[in-house]
Design an enzyme around this catalytic site. Sequence first.
Site: not given
Ligand code: XIL
Length: 388
Positions: A180, A295
């Site tokens: 990101e 994701e």
């Molecule tokens: C999220 C996790 O799912 C949570 O448990 C944590 O509190 C915050 O991060 N994009 C990403 C992930 O790259 O690392 C994130 O994961 C969700 C959004």
Amino acid sequence: MSISRRHFLAGASALAGTAAIGQTTQSPRTQPIAGSLPPGTPVYQSLVPPQLPTLRQAGASRNLPTGCAVSIPALRSDPGYAQLIRQQAGIVVAEDAMKFGPLRPTPDQFFFDDADLLMAFAQANGMQVRGHNFVWHHQLPDWFASYVTPANAEAVLVRHIETVAARYAGRMQSWDVVNEAILLSDALPGGLRNTPWYRLLGPRYLDIAFHAARRADPTALLCYNDYGLEGEVPEEAAKGEAVLALLRGMQARGVPIDAVGLQSHLVAHAGGYGGGLQHFMQQAQAMGLKIILTEFDVNDRYLSVEIASRDEVVAALYRSYLNLTLPNPNVIALLTWGLTDRYTWLNINKANRDPRPERSLPFDADLHPTLAYVAAVEAIQAARPRPL
Ligand code: XIL
């Protein structure tokens, strides 16, 4: 346990790899199995056909590693969850355990227990592993702000990456080296996000991170991972172009980058995905980059509270997104962000519309398969096998 669940598990475990894989299944809408279910079984459950391969089996049949993010606390405490991951995931990624903050209790210490647990779990169950992530603006440790300075930032970053990447070297399918890094509204050159690493090191933090990762683990595919690249609205198209320009610049400088991660956090409301996503993937492909769906989930908070119709909309989005992305041969893996709605991150900060968990993943909070599972399996089955 409902009958459909029993059928599902029996069917999944009895499958001899290819038996049902590739078999055309009709839409669950036209092939309800309600006749075999006890009265009172929820309609959304009755629509899941019993004889489908697991996600892991479907992915394996196409040489497309398919799996999910894993919560280590849940893996430790919830045997049903662990069993479902074993059954469904051919590739796993730590949801939190390999991020900078969780790995670094103090500037001089590394905490590897949770990350090691996932590596051991994956090895014991024949799964591949992705690493997530070395550089991100979230989940940095509390000590970071006071300890890291422009003078020591490069050393801190390199030491972190070299230590972690070297520990798992040769065992990672891929690493999200930077997560990101683009946010156009921060109005920095190149669309870079104004992050702690940027403020400490300027734009060169990206190159530093990728070079360190390659040195320490020469075999993992090195990825840039981001969200909102699908490009159906002008802001997303612009973000996609900024990411492509960033990656082109890195390639021109000889920075080792192998893949781009499309996070694929979709939101179910009006919009769909189409030309913008195709364009982004074609550009990445033309640059020789692999693409990983890293994701995937569907946020259902804007849908009606009624579960059967909510499931249909979520599943339709699974189907259309995967039918758009999986035909691109450079897409080499598919991971959902979690496997069951019992633990999805989307349950945090939920809108108040429905106190029940989101229905965002292939398995619901009772660990029952959803229509999203059906859609995902069928979309994978419709994809061409990747070369071995
Ligand atoms: C999220 C996790 O799912 C949570 O448990 C944590 O509190 C915050 O991060 N994009 C990403 C992930 O790259 O690392 C994130 O994961 C969700 C959004």
